[in-house]
Enzyme design. Structure first.
Site, PDB file in Angstrom:
ATOM      1  N   HIS A  56       0.826  -1.213   0.000  1.00 58.14           N
ATOM      2  CA  HIS A  56       0.000   0.000   0.000  1.00 58.14           C
ATOM      3  C   HIS A  56       0.860   1.262   0.000  1.00 58.14           C
ATOM      4  O   HIS A  56       0.368   2.339   0.307  1.00 58.14           O
ATOM      5  CB  HIS A  56      -0.904   0.032   1.234  1.00 58.14           C
ATOM      6  N   HIS A 215      -7.202  -4.388  -0.598  1.00 57.42           N
ATOM      7  CA  HIS A 215      -6.567  -5.693  -0.809  1.00 57.42           C
ATOM      8  C   HIS A 215      -7.244  -6.452  -1.939  1.00 57.42           C
ATOM      9  O   HIS A 215      -6.999  -7.639  -2.127  1.00 57.42           O
ATOM     10  CB  HIS A 215      -6.650  -6.538   0.465  1.00 57.42           C
TER      11      HIS A 215
END
Length: 329
Positions: A56, A215
């Protein structure tokens, strides 16, 4: 799968080593267990620590530095960091005023940070971010997910901590910012976790996933690709339904890329969102556009709206100097 990788098992360590080599004036990387701290430890302030699965970036390691985090704990790709990482990070950065954990609302993250907190020998508190309005629950969370709004919480609370504010004051502001922030994302493609070697999900060329998680978790629905204005209208409608802002409210509008979307397209999304907010008599007085909470190489983006007040605006504007966010210093 085409990625710049030597060995999947060494990917995180090599990436962290490169991050330190590029930013050694700002950060220090610790391996085994993995965590990142400021290059120079501040004194007499509440220490802010966050973390989560890698993939991320720049969240969270890229936000370690003056005006934001004191430490970040990166887990393996899309995998929660472990309690020993959090404990080691806390012991490295605590300076007598306690530790505030900022944790995205994913089951593994919350559980492991709670386990670490139970072992801390000093004062501590936790802010849980939960800005994603796409779903109330998923297989990854209990309640709403923490996504790009986490960046706003880290920036605003990071500024307050630099002033010498107490642990209770920092937690209260973090909870307030979270309550006034809402996000929702959309994906045009999946991403590929290196260890898996295949896309997390499949989308046809004419499909998108509305409300996707960072995700690759399922969103609200899968639908046909539409013009950008129509997609943004759905995202903004969901966000405003959640926030219920009063006409005349001032807002921070953030358009966050998942890495695979060009900046040109992110500004198309920002333009559409800003027009919609103005139609609702909301004033966009602060903005942020770019890749800040990403999902490997996923093509897509999220929109975040934060309702500002004098306190939040002041700390958003305050100086910050990190690898990924810097102004005013």
């Amino acid at each position: 799968m085409k990625k710049f990788i030597n060995d999947v098992d060494n990917l995180l360590a090599e990436s962290l080593s490169g991050f330190q080599a590029a930013h050694r004036d700002l950060v220090k990387v610790h391996l085994d267990p993995n965590f990142v701290t400021r290059a120079e430890k501040p004194k007499n302030k509440v220490a802010l620590i966050s973390g989560g699965g890698s993939g991320h970036e720049p969240l969270h390691t890229g936000f370690v530095g003056y005006g934001m985090l004191d430490a970040a704990c990166p887990g393996h790709v899309f995998t929660s960091p472990t309690p020993d990482q959090m404990l080691a990070a806390a012991e490295a950065v605590e300076s007598g005023q306690g530790v505030l954990f900022i944790v995205k609302n994913y089951a593994g993250d919350v559980m492991n940070f709670e386990m670490a907190a139970e072992m801390l020998p000093f004062e501590h508190a936790t802010v849980i971010t939960s800005d994603d309005v796409a779903v109330e629950n998923s297989t990854y969370t209990t309640g709403r997910r923490g996504v790009a709004g986490t960046v706003i919480v880290e920036k605003v609370v990071g500024s307050l901590a630099e002033t010498g504010a107490s642990l209770a004051e920092c937690k209260a502001l973090g909870d307030k910012v979270n309550s006034r922030t809402a996000s929702m994302g959309v994906a045009l493609t999946s991403c590929t976790v290196p260890a898996a070697g295949r896309p997390t999900f499949e989308l046809a060329e004419d499909e998108l996933e509305m409300g996707v998680g960072i995700h690759g978790e399922p969103g609200r629905r899968r639908e046909k690709l539409r013009p950008a204005d129509e997609i943004v209208a759905d995202l903004v409608t969901a966000i405003l339904h959640d926030l219920k802002p009063a006409p005349g409210s001032e807002v921070l509008l953030m358009v966050n890329g998942f890495t695979g979307t060009p900046l040109m397209e992110l500004y198309v999304l920002f333009n559409a969102a800003a027009k919609l907010l103005e139609q609702q008599e909301l004033k966009v007085v602060r903005s942020l556009v770019g890749d800040y909470t990403t999902s490997l190489e996923m093509a897509g983006a999220s929109i975040t709206v934060c309702l500002l007040d004098d306190e939040i605006r002041k700390h958003w504007d305050a100086p910050v100097h990190t690898a990924a966010l810097r102004w005013g210093r």
